[in-house]
Design a protein around this motif. Structure first.
Motif, mmCIF file in Angstrom:
data_model
loop_
_atom_site.group_PDB
_atom_site.id
_atom_site.type_symbol
_atom_site.label_atom_id
_atom_site.label_comp_id
_atom_site.label_asym_id
_atom_site.label_seq_id
_atom_site.Cartn_x
_atom_site.Cartn_y
_atom_site.Cartn_z
ATOM 1 N N ALA A 166 29.413 -53.368 -107.309
ATOM 2 C CA ALA A 166 30.412 -54.216 -106.635
ATOM 3 C C ALA A 166 31.842 -53.863 -107.050
ATOM 4 N N ARG A 167 31.990 -53.013 -108.050
ATOM 5 C CA ARG A 167 33.304 -52.511 -108.489
ATOM 6 C C ARG A 167 34.255 -53.621 -108.934
ATOM 7 N N GLU A 168 33.696 -54.635 -109.585
ATOM 8 C CA GLU A 168 34.542 -55.738 -110.079
ATOM 9 C C GLU A 168 35.610 -55.255 -111.058
ATOM 10 N N PRO A 169 35.276 -54.369 -112.015
ATOM 11 C CA PRO A 169 36.326 -53.925 -112.943
ATOM 12 C C PRO A 169 37.488 -53.241 -112.225
ATOM 13 N N ASP A 170 37.181 -52.438 -111.191
ATOM 14 C CA ASP A 170 38.233 -51.749 -110.441
ATOM 15 C C ASP A 170 39.213 -52.774 -109.875
ATOM 16 N N LYS A 171 38.659 -53.892 -109.394
ATOM 17 C CA LYS A 171 39.505 -54.930 -108.781
ATOM 18 C C LYS A 171 40.361 -55.633 -109.833
ATOM 19 N N ILE A 172 39.753 -55.894 -111.000
ATOM 20 C CA ILE A 172 40.508 -56.572 -112.066
ATOM 21 C C ILE A 172 41.708 -55.721 -112.494
ATOM 22 N N PHE A 173 41.464 -54.436 -112.802
ATOM 23 C CA PHE A 173 42.573 -53.561 -113.212
ATOM 24 C C PHE A 173 43.562 -53.373 -112.062
ATOM 25 N N GLY A 174 43.042 -53.174 -110.864
ATOM 26 C CA GLY A 174 43.892 -52.882 -109.709
ATOM 27 C C GLY A 174 44.806 -54.030 -109.318
ATOM 28 N N SER A 175 44.387 -55.256 -109.635
ATOM 29 C CA SER A 175 45.232 -56.419 -109.311
ATOM 30 C C SER A 175 46.157 -56.792 -110.471
ATOM 31 N N ARG A 176 46.039 -56.086 -111.592
ATOM 32 C CA ARG A 176 46.845 -56.381 -112.788
ATOM 33 C C ARG A 176 47.308 -55.067 -113.425
ATOM 34 N N VAL A 177 47.960 -54.236 -112.637
ATOM 35 C CA VAL A 177 48.272 -52.880 -113.120
ATOM 36 C C VAL A 177 49.232 -52.934 -114.308
ATOM 37 N N GLU A 178 50.284 -53.725 -114.195
ATOM 38 C CA GLU A 178 51.253 -53.780 -115.298
ATOM 39 C C GLU A 178 50.613 -54.365 -116.554
ATOM 40 N N GLN A 179 49.798 -55.418 -116.385
ATOM 41 C CA GLN A 179 49.083 -55.992 -117.525
ATOM 42 C C GLN A 179 48.189 -54.944 -118.196
ATOM 43 N N THR A 180 47.545 -54.122 -117.388
ATOM 44 C CA THR A 180 46.635 -53.103 -117.919
ATOM 45 C C THR A 180 47.376 -52.156 -118.850
ATOM 46 N N PHE A 181 48.529 -51.666 -118.409
ATOM 47 C CA PHE A 181 49.268 -50.715 -119.252
ATOM 48 C C PHE A 181 49.981 -51.408 -120.408
ATOM 49 N N ASP A 182 50.413 -52.645 -120.195
ATOM 50 C CA ASP A 182 50.960 -53.426 -121.312
ATOM 51 C C ASP A 182 49.921 -53.583 -122.417
ATOM 52 N N ALA A 183 48.695 -53.859 -122.039
ATOM 53 C CA ALA A 183 47.646 -54.120 -123.032
ATOM 54 C C ALA A 183 47.151 -52.840 -123.687
ATOM 55 N N PHE A 184 46.940 -51.799 -122.888
ATOM 56 C CA PHE A 184 46.337 -50.579 -123.427
ATOM 57 C C PHE A 184 47.314 -49.754 -124.255
ATOM 58 N N MET A 185 48.528 -49.544 -123.747
ATOM 59 C CA MET A 185 49.426 -48.541 -124.325
ATOM 60 C C MET A 185 50.257 -49.128 -125.464
ATOM 61 N N ARG A 186 49.565 -49.460 -126.544
ATOM 62 C CA ARG A 186 50.218 -49.997 -127.740
ATOM 63 C C ARG A 186 49.635 -49.373 -128.990
ATOM 64 N N LYS A 187 50.430 -49.414 -130.045
ATOM 65 C CA LYS A 187 49.947 -48.946 -131.343
ATOM 66 C C LYS A 187 49.050 -50.019 -131.939
ATOM 67 N N PRO A 188 47.978 -49.622 -132.643
ATOM 68 C CA PRO A 188 47.154 -50.642 -133.295
ATOM 69 C C PRO A 188 47.923 -51.312 -134.423
ATOM 70 N N LEU A 189 47.538 -52.533 -134.743
ATOM 71 C CA LEU A 189 48.116 -53.206 -135.909
ATOM 72 C C LEU A 189 47.589 -52.540 -137.174
ATOM 73 N N PRO A 190 48.326 -52.683 -138.278
ATOM 74 C CA PRO A 190 47.820 -52.142 -139.541
ATOM 75 C C PRO A 190 46.417 -52.686 -139.833
ATOM 76 N N ARG A 191 45.604 -51.861 -140.463
ATOM 77 C CA ARG A 191 44.194 -52.176 -140.709
ATOM 78 C C ARG A 191 43.989 -53.519 -141.399
ATOM 79 N N LYS A 192 44.898 -53.895 -142.299
ATOM 80 C CA LYS A 192 44.661 -55.081 -143.135
ATOM 81 C C LYS A 192 44.655 -56.369 -142.320
ATOM 82 N N GLU A 193 45.261 -56.344 -141.128
ATOM 83 C CA GLU A 193 45.288 -57.553 -140.312
ATOM 84 C C GLU A 193 44.043 -57.595 -139.432
ATOM 85 N N ALA A 194 43.333 -58.696 -139.502
ATOM 86 C CA ALA A 194 42.081 -58.814 -138.735
ATOM 87 C C ALA A 194 42.419 -59.086 -137.280
ATOM 88 N N VAL A 195 42.264 -58.056 -136.460
ATOM 89 C CA VAL A 195 42.567 -58.200 -135.029
ATOM 90 C C VAL A 195 41.472 -57.499 -134.242
#
Length: 331
Positions: free
Chosen positions: A161-190
């Protein structure tokens, strides 16, 4: 100011492929840069500039289903036979005998496969974050399902049904905001940062990226963005135009690729470099253990303090290592 060479096109393997090229045409063997998901050739902007200025011929395509390159309809058109065939077609178009293939994330799987399927066209291989794995003992989708459950993103991507395609496709800016970041330092539980290729994931998270994106709000995210506003706009504008289905179709061939690789010799018989990122949650350096058995001529290099988007997080270091290894091994 973002610097990219002019976009060019080639008819390859039944599709029109967009690509960028820099450096002297006389230089051999050239370096072909292969992006991952959800990325485009633009992900290599720093390396295109650095390698070109160092006198190395460098070529970065938008691969099948991405950016300026065609996205055929059939899911089977995105298996590894097609993806490696596209790169052979690009070499033919440019009248190049052999090249060094560099791949990040999904591009890493493709370049290791180039050495197995088209060894005569491959001078060397560089994996960025993505190791070369032996063939799995059972269907990898079943492995992912057993290990992470049905909500793991690669398992979700199999949904017809391609649900993931629709989720990313309807939230393109959110997708890149969320993905394209540096990880937090290891000591912080995230939760682990989003990364994409999935094999060898060290995290206990179920990697439910579509749901993570659906619930994401950048103002609560403490991680540092990797992209400038101008760079993010390139990704967002591109994926608003193309959608995500082309790239996700690569994942929909995981079982097919596994089935069709049964007879392949999985030994890589060309010089190889493995660039590892210290803080990649999905493709950790530990996933490269034992690679030497399958890749006898292997050098490993660790990029410290980098998450998954290594060539964009640590561009100078990645470019310098590529130039150094290329010169050392190929003159």
């Amino acid at each position: 100011m973002i610097e990219m060479p002019p976009l060019q096109f080639a008819q390859v393997n039944g599709i029109r492929m967009g690509f960028y090229e820099a450096g002297p045409k006389s230089d051999a063997p050239p370096v072909i840069l292969c992006h991952g998901w959800p990325e485009i050739a633009f992900s290599w902007r720093h390396q295109i500039k650095a390698l070109g200025e160092a006198g190395i011929r460098v070529i970065a395509p938008d691969q099948r289903g991405y950016g300026a390159t065609d996205a055929p309809e059939p899911v089977e058109a995105y298996d590894l036979e097609h993806l490696t065939g596209d790169l052979v077609g690009l070499l033919d178009h440019l009248k190049i005998d052999k090249a060094i293939f560099v791949g990040h994330d999904w591009g890493g799987f493709v370049v290791w496969q180039m050495a197995l399927r088209h060894q005569g066209r491959v001078a060397g291989v560089v994996g960025v974050n993505t190791p070369h794995f032996p063939r799995a003992p059972i269907d990898p989708i079943e492995l992912f399902r057993k290990r992470f459950g049905d909500s793991m993103y690669i398992v979700q991507f199999q949904n017809p049904a391609r649900e993931p395609d629709k989720i990313f496709g309807s939230r393109v800016e959110q997708t890149f905001d969320a993905f394209m970041r540096k990880p937090l330092p290891r000591k912080e539980a995230v939760p682990p940062e989003p990364a994409t290729a999935g094999v060898g994931a060290s995290s206990k998270s179920n990697l439910a990226f579509p749901q993570m994106i659906a619930a994401y709000d950048a103002k609560y995210d403490p991680r540092t963005p990797i992209l400038s506003a101008e760079e993010k706009k390139v990704f967002v504008d591109t994926f608003r135009r193309t959608g995500f289905t082309g790239g996700i179709n690569w994942y929909r061939n995981w079982t097919r690729n596994w089935e069709r690789a049964a007879e392949l010799d999985h030994t890589v018989r060309v010089p190889a470099l493995m660039i590892m990122a210290e803080n990649d949650a999905v493709l950790p350096p530990s996933a490269t253990e034992g690679m030497e058995k399958l890749v006898p001529d292997l050098e490993k290099y660790l990029v410290r303090d980098s998450g998954h988007w290594t060539q964009q997080e640590k561009p100078e270091e990645v470019s310098a290592k590529l130039i150094e290894w290329r010169r050392k091994r190929f003159g």
